[in-house]
Design a protein around this motif. Structure first.
Motif, PDB file in Angstrom:
ATOM      1  N   ARG A   1       0.817  -1.214   0.000  1.00  0.00           N
ATOM      2  CA  ARG A   1       0.000   0.000   0.000  1.00  0.00           C
ATOM      3  C   ARG A   1       0.852   1.267   0.000  1.00  0.00           C
ATOM      4  O   ARG A   1       0.374   2.330  -0.392  1.00  0.00           O
ATOM      5  CB  ARG A   1      -0.916   0.001   1.231  1.00  0.00           C
ATOM      6  CG  ARG A   1      -2.051  -1.017   1.156  1.00  0.00           C
ATOM      7  CD  ARG A   1      -3.023  -0.637   0.086  1.00  0.00           C
ATOM      8  NE  ARG A   1      -4.130  -1.601  -0.018  1.00  0.00           N
ATOM      9  CZ  ARG A   1      -4.640  -2.002  -1.160  1.00  0.00           C
ATOM     10  NH1 ARG A   1      -4.145  -1.554  -2.291  1.00  0.00           N
ATOM     11  NH2 ARG A   1      -5.642  -2.845  -1.189  1.00  0.00           N
ATOM     12  N   PHE A   2       2.100   1.174   0.438  1.00  0.00           N
ATOM     13  CA  PHE A   2       2.934   2.373   0.556  1.00  0.00           C
ATOM     14  C   PHE A   2       3.765   2.647  -0.689  1.00  0.00           C
ATOM     15  O   PHE A   2       4.217   3.766  -0.895  1.00  0.00           O
ATOM     16  CB  PHE A   2       3.887   2.242   1.737  1.00  0.00           C
ATOM     17  CG  PHE A   2       3.216   2.172   3.086  1.00  0.00           C
ATOM     18  CD1 PHE A   2       1.871   2.426   3.242  1.00  0.00           C
ATOM     19  CD2 PHE A   2       3.943   1.852   4.217  1.00  0.00           C
ATOM     20  CE1 PHE A   2       1.247   2.359   4.476  1.00  0.00           C
ATOM     21  CE2 PHE A   2       3.342   1.784   5.465  1.00  0.00           C
ATOM     22  CZ  PHE A   2       1.985   2.031   5.593  1.00  0.00           C
ATOM     23  N   SER A   3       4.021   1.636  -1.510  1.00  0.00           N
ATOM     24  CA  SER A   3       5.024   1.743  -2.556  1.00  0.00           C
ATOM     25  C   SER A   3       4.425   1.631  -3.947  1.00  0.00           C
ATOM     26  O   SER A   3       3.236   1.349  -4.119  1.00  0.00           O
ATOM     27  CB  SER A   3       6.080   0.648  -2.363  1.00  0.00           C
ATOM     28  OG  SER A   3       5.473  -0.643  -2.457  1.00  0.00           O
ATOM     29  N   THR A   4       5.278   1.838  -4.947  1.00  0.00           N
ATOM     30  CA  THR A   4       4.927   1.636  -6.348  1.00  0.00           C
ATOM     31  C   THR A   4       6.017   0.770  -6.981  1.00  0.00           C
ATOM     32  O   THR A   4       7.011   0.425  -6.342  1.00  0.00           O
ATOM     33  CB  THR A   4       4.859   2.973  -7.111  1.00  0.00           C
ATOM     34  OG1 THR A   4       6.183   3.519  -7.223  1.00  0.00           O
ATOM     35  CG2 THR A   4       3.952   3.967  -6.406  1.00  0.00           C
ATOM     36  N   GLN A   5       5.849   0.446  -8.243  1.00  0.00           N
ATOM     37  CA  GLN A   5       6.858  -0.342  -8.936  1.00  0.00           C
ATOM     38  C   GLN A   5       8.167   0.427  -9.083  1.00  0.00           C
ATOM     39  O   GLN A   5       9.209  -0.177  -9.346  1.00  0.00           O
ATOM     40  CB  GLN A   5       6.332  -0.769 -10.308  1.00  0.00           C
ATOM     41  CG  GLN A   5       5.172  -1.761 -10.236  1.00  0.00           C
ATOM     42  CD  GLN A   5       4.710  -2.236 -11.597  1.00  0.00           C
ATOM     43  OE1 GLN A   5       5.096  -1.676 -12.617  1.00  0.00           O
ATOM     44  NE2 GLN A   5       3.880  -3.262 -11.616  1.00  0.00           N
TER      45      GLN A   5
ATOM     46  N   THR B   1       9.521   2.194  -6.612  1.00  0.00           N
ATOM     47  CA  THR B   1      10.190   2.274  -5.311  1.00  0.00           C
ATOM     48  C   THR B   1      11.414   1.369  -5.292  1.00  0.00           C
ATOM     49  O   THR B   1      11.370   0.231  -5.757  1.00  0.00           O
ATOM     50  CB  THR B   1       9.233   1.868  -4.187  1.00  0.00           C
ATOM     51  OG1 THR B   1       8.068   2.710  -4.218  1.00  0.00           O
ATOM     52  CG2 THR B   1       9.902   2.006  -2.821  1.00  0.00           C
ATOM     53  N   SER B   2      12.502   1.890  -4.750  1.00  0.00           N
ATOM     54  CA  SER B   2      13.741   1.125  -4.642  1.00  0.00           C
ATOM     55  C   SER B   2      13.529  -0.167  -3.864  1.00  0.00           C
ATOM     56  O   SER B   2      12.945  -0.160  -2.782  1.00  0.00           O
ATOM     57  CB  SER B   2      14.805   1.981  -3.944  1.00  0.00           C
ATOM     58  OG  SER B   2      15.832   1.188  -3.398  1.00  0.00           O
ATOM     59  N   LYS B   3      14.039  -1.268  -4.403  1.00  0.00           N
ATOM     60  CA  LYS B   3      13.926  -2.538  -3.693  1.00  0.00           C
ATOM     61  C   LYS B   3      14.737  -2.530  -2.401  1.00  0.00           C
ATOM     62  O   LYS B   3      14.362  -3.187  -1.422  1.00  0.00           O
ATOM     63  CB  LYS B   3      14.368  -3.696  -4.591  1.00  0.00           C
ATOM     64  CG  LYS B   3      13.383  -4.032  -5.692  1.00  0.00           C
ATOM     65  CD  LYS B   3      13.776  -5.309  -6.421  1.00  0.00           C
ATOM     66  CE  LYS B   3      12.744  -5.691  -7.469  1.00  0.00           C
ATOM     67  NZ  LYS B   3      13.117  -6.964  -8.158  1.00  0.00           N
ATOM     68  N   ALA B   4      15.825  -1.781  -2.384  1.00  0.00           N
ATOM     69  CA  ALA B   4      16.621  -1.681  -1.161  1.00  0.00           C
ATOM     70  C   ALA B   4      15.840  -0.978  -0.061  1.00  0.00           C
ATOM     71  O   ALA B   4      15.900  -1.366   1.119  1.00  0.00           O
ATOM     72  CB  ALA B   4      17.933  -0.952  -1.438  1.00  0.00           C
ATOM     73  N   VAL B   5      15.080   0.056  -0.429  1.00  0.00           N
ATOM     74  CA  VAL B   5      14.230   0.742   0.540  1.00  0.00           C
ATOM     75  C   VAL B   5      13.120  -0.195   1.013  1.00  0.00           C
ATOM     76  O   VAL B   5      12.831  -0.280   2.217  1.00  0.00           O
ATOM     77  CB  VAL B   5      13.643   2.029  -0.072  1.00  0.00           C
ATOM     78  CG1 VAL B   5      12.552   2.609   0.822  1.00  0.00           C
ATOM     79  CG2 VAL B   5      14.739   3.061  -0.292  1.00  0.00           C
ATOM     80  N   LEU B   6      12.508  -0.915   0.081  1.00  0.00           N
ATOM     81  CA  LEU B   6      11.469  -1.871   0.462  1.00  0.00           C
ATOM     82  C   LEU B   6      12.014  -2.921   1.419  1.00  0.00           C
ATOM     83  O   LEU B   6      11.351  -3.295   2.394  1.00  0.00           O
ATOM     84  CB  LEU B   6      10.899  -2.561  -0.779  1.00  0.00           C
ATOM     85  CG  LEU B   6       9.961  -1.750  -1.671  1.00  0.00           C
ATOM     86  CD1 LEU B   6       9.540  -2.579  -2.878  1.00  0.00           C
ATOM     87  CD2 LEU B   6       8.740  -1.275  -0.910  1.00  0.00           C
TER      88      LEU B   6
ATOM     89  N   THR C   1      17.398  13.752   6.568  1.00  0.00           N
ATOM     90  CA  THR C   1      16.125  14.282   7.067  1.00  0.00           C
ATOM     91  C   THR C   1      15.075  13.186   7.161  1.00  0.00           C
ATOM     92  O   THR C   1      14.321  13.102   8.141  1.00  0.00           O
ATOM     93  CB  THR C   1      15.623  15.409   6.161  1.00  0.00           C
ATOM     94  OG1 THR C   1      16.574  16.486   6.186  1.00  0.00           O
ATOM     95  CG2 THR C   1      14.282  15.939   6.639  1.00  0.00           C
ATOM     96  N   GLN C   2      15.010  12.318   6.166  1.00  0.00           N
ATOM     97  CA  GLN C   2      14.061  11.200   6.228  1.00  0.00           C
ATOM     98  C   GLN C   2      14.370  10.275   7.398  1.00  0.00           C
ATOM     99  O   GLN C   2      13.462   9.813   8.097  1.00  0.00           O
ATOM    100  CB  GLN C   2      14.096  10.418   4.916  1.00  0.00           C
ATOM    101  CG  GLN C   2      13.465  11.155   3.744  1.00  0.00           C
ATOM    102  CD  GLN C   2      13.625  10.400   2.440  1.00  0.00           C
ATOM    103  OE1 GLN C   2      14.682   9.828   2.148  1.00  0.00           O
ATOM    104  NE2 GLN C   2      12.568  10.378   1.632  1.00  0.00           N
ATOM    105  N   ILE C   3      15.657  10.022   7.635  1.00  0.00           N
ATOM    106  CA  ILE C   3      16.048   9.174   8.764  1.00  0.00           C
ATOM    107  C   ILE C   3      15.681   9.844  10.086  1.00  0.00           C
ATOM    108  O   ILE C   3      15.196   9.185  11.019  1.00  0.00           O
ATOM    109  CB  ILE C   3      17.553   8.863   8.713  1.00  0.00           C
ATOM    110  CG1 ILE C   3      17.880   8.013   7.481  1.00  0.00           C
ATOM    111  CG2 ILE C   3      18.012   8.162   9.981  1.00  0.00           C
ATOM    112  CD1 ILE C   3      17.210   6.662   7.459  1.00  0.00           C
ATOM    113  N   ALA C   4      15.871  11.143  10.184  1.00  0.00           N
ATOM    114  CA  ALA C   4      15.535  11.865  11.415  1.00  0.00           C
ATOM    115  C   ALA C   4      14.033  11.793  11.684  1.00  0.00           C
ATOM    116  O   ALA C   4      13.603  11.635  12.830  1.00  0.00           O
ATOM    117  CB  ALA C   4      15.989  13.318  11.321  1.00  0.00           C
TER     118      ALA C   4
ATOM    119  N   MET D   1       9.519   7.581   2.272  1.00  0.00           N
ATOM    120  CA  MET D   1      10.690   6.879   1.740  1.00  0.00           C
ATOM    121  C   MET D   1      10.361   6.105   0.465  1.00  0.00           C
ATOM    122  O   MET D   1      11.228   5.889  -0.377  1.00  0.00           O
ATOM    123  CB  MET D   1      11.237   5.916   2.800  1.00  0.00           C
ATOM    124  CG  MET D   1      11.903   6.605   3.967  1.00  0.00           C
ATOM    125  SD  MET D   1      12.380   5.408   5.256  1.00  0.00           S
ATOM    126  CE  MET D   1      13.325   6.479   6.375  1.00  0.00           C
ATOM    127  N   CYS D   2       9.104   5.659   0.336  1.00  0.00           N
ATOM    128  CA  CYS D   2       8.674   4.927  -0.856  1.00  0.00           C
ATOM    129  C   CYS D   2       8.264   5.847  -1.999  1.00  0.00           C
ATOM    130  O   CYS D   2       8.044   5.371  -3.121  1.00  0.00           O
ATOM    131  CB  CYS D   2       7.498   4.025  -0.516  1.00  0.00           C
ATOM    132  SG  CYS D   2       7.887   2.634   0.571  1.00  0.00           S
TER     133      CYS D   2
END
Length: 370
Positions: A75-79, A81-86, A159-162, A208-209
């Motif tokens: 539900r959060f991602s698309t095709q 989206t980085s597989k590493a992030v997933l 910033t995303q990590i924070a 992130m996605c």
């Protein structure tokens, strides 16, 4: 995180009296989610390197993995989206669910407060320490989350990590606070629960996605923060209604919004469920108004977040109906792909048309930004 169900005692969990509660979703249903098979397999392999994850053989493991990853990442991602992030988010979801089940919401958690506080303190330090060095003395939960954070730091902006670590700190500390809540008022409970279920963690995963980071001035805008908090509290109230009986059967002593309403208002279980559904639906009305205000002028990264927060609401209902974590008996468990296309899973309308603010200081300011 969502209220938990451990392996112990699952077979003895009774069905909820009467028909299962249904919830209204007013927007077109999103497409069936998809998670790349290789990512799902890699997350499962990662879980296998840690002893604290339950060992579910064969099809049971596939069923559990498929539901958790599908209703969140799908539900959060698309095709695109980085597989590493997933992979990183998938591992973190699995880690967070087991922390919820085996630490914060475990039946014996109240008798282990000191131990849990020390563990949470160490975890939050590791979350916020990009140079942390794991040692042989570290708790396995610490080692696992350190690995996940390293994965995400390699793929996402500081910033995303924070934003993620801030949300995780709120989640963990609110989970500890719940252990100390003794007959909370409705406002006290909701103020903790909105963070205990995930706070801005889910919004951080969605960002992130997405196509790009959201600028600070947009992320921190009061209306955007109100939308994020409103969505997470809506999901929390819905989850409390759906999981009330199994929580009690498992011996969990932490409060639930249904029982808080019963105690605070002196009403029956059925009346408390109706009041909780009305609270959820008033949050849905606010969500719609905030979305309508924000979407027209939002840039693509913020538009992505707003859209996927709506999908998050759907995914929570899907999890309540499909995941083994919430449905121990395969006979009573729906197939994930059937939920969005089955009208009987959803209420035909909202239970209220009241668009006024809820009478809680913790939340009433959200309505200022419609």
């Amino acid at each position: 995180m969502s209220s938990s169900t451990t392996e112990v005692g699952r077979s003895g969990i009774p069905a909820q009296p009467g028909s299962a509660p249904r919830f209204y979703y007013p927007s077109p249903m999103p497409e069936i989610p998809h998670v790349p098979a290789d990512v799902a397999a890699q997350v499962q392999a990662w879980k296998g390197t840690y002893d604290f994850f339950p060992r579910e053989p064969g099809p049971a493991a596939q069923q559990s993995r498929g539901n958790v990853l599908a209703w969140c990442l799908g539900r959060f991602s698309t095709q695109e989206t980085s597989k590493a992030v997933l992979h990183g988010i998938g591992c973190m979801i699995e880690w967070a669910l087991i922390i919820d089940d085996e630490v914060l919401d475990h039946a014996d958690a109240p008798s282990r407060r000191g131990e849990i506080i020390r563990l949470v303190g160490r975890i939050t330090h590791v979350l916020e320490s990009p140079g942390y060095r794991v040692t042989g003395n570290d708790n396995p939960y610490v080692v696992a989350v350190h690995d996940v954070m390293e994965q995400l730091r390699a793929e996402c902006t500081p910033t995303q990590i924070a934003r993620l670590t801030t949300g995780l700190r709120c989640l963990l500390t609110s989970g500890v606070h719940k252990l100390h809540l003794d007959e909370p008022t409705e406002d006290e409970y909701l103020a903790v629960r909105m963070h205990d279920i995930g706070s801005s963690v889910y919004a951080s995963w969605i960002e992130m996605c997405g196509p790009a980071p959201i600028p600070d001035e947009e992320w921190n805008a009061p209306a955007v923060q109100a939308l994020i908090m409103c969505t997470t509290l809506l999901v929390a109230v819905e989850n409390d209604i759906a999981s009330y009986h199994k929580e009690k059967t498992e011996g969990q002593t932490s409060p639930n919004f249904v029982s808080v309403l019963q105690a605070a208002r002196g009403i029956s279980f059925e009346q408390a469920v109706a009041a909780a559904i009305e609270t959820r639906d008033r949050l849905m009305l606010l969500f719609l108004r905030l979305r309508e205000r924000l979407m027209p002028s939002a840039e693509p990264p913020l538009q992505y977040l707003i859209e996927r927060l709506g999908h998050f609401i759907v995914s929570n209902t899907e999890a309540n109906l499909c995941a083994p974590r919430y449905n121990p008996s395969p006979a009573g468990r729906m197939a994930l792909e059937d939920v969005v296309k089955t009208p009987a899973c959803w209420a035909p309308s909202l239970s209220t048309t009241n668009t006024g603010p809820l009478p809680y200081p913790s939340t009433s300011w959200w309505w200022d930004h419609c």
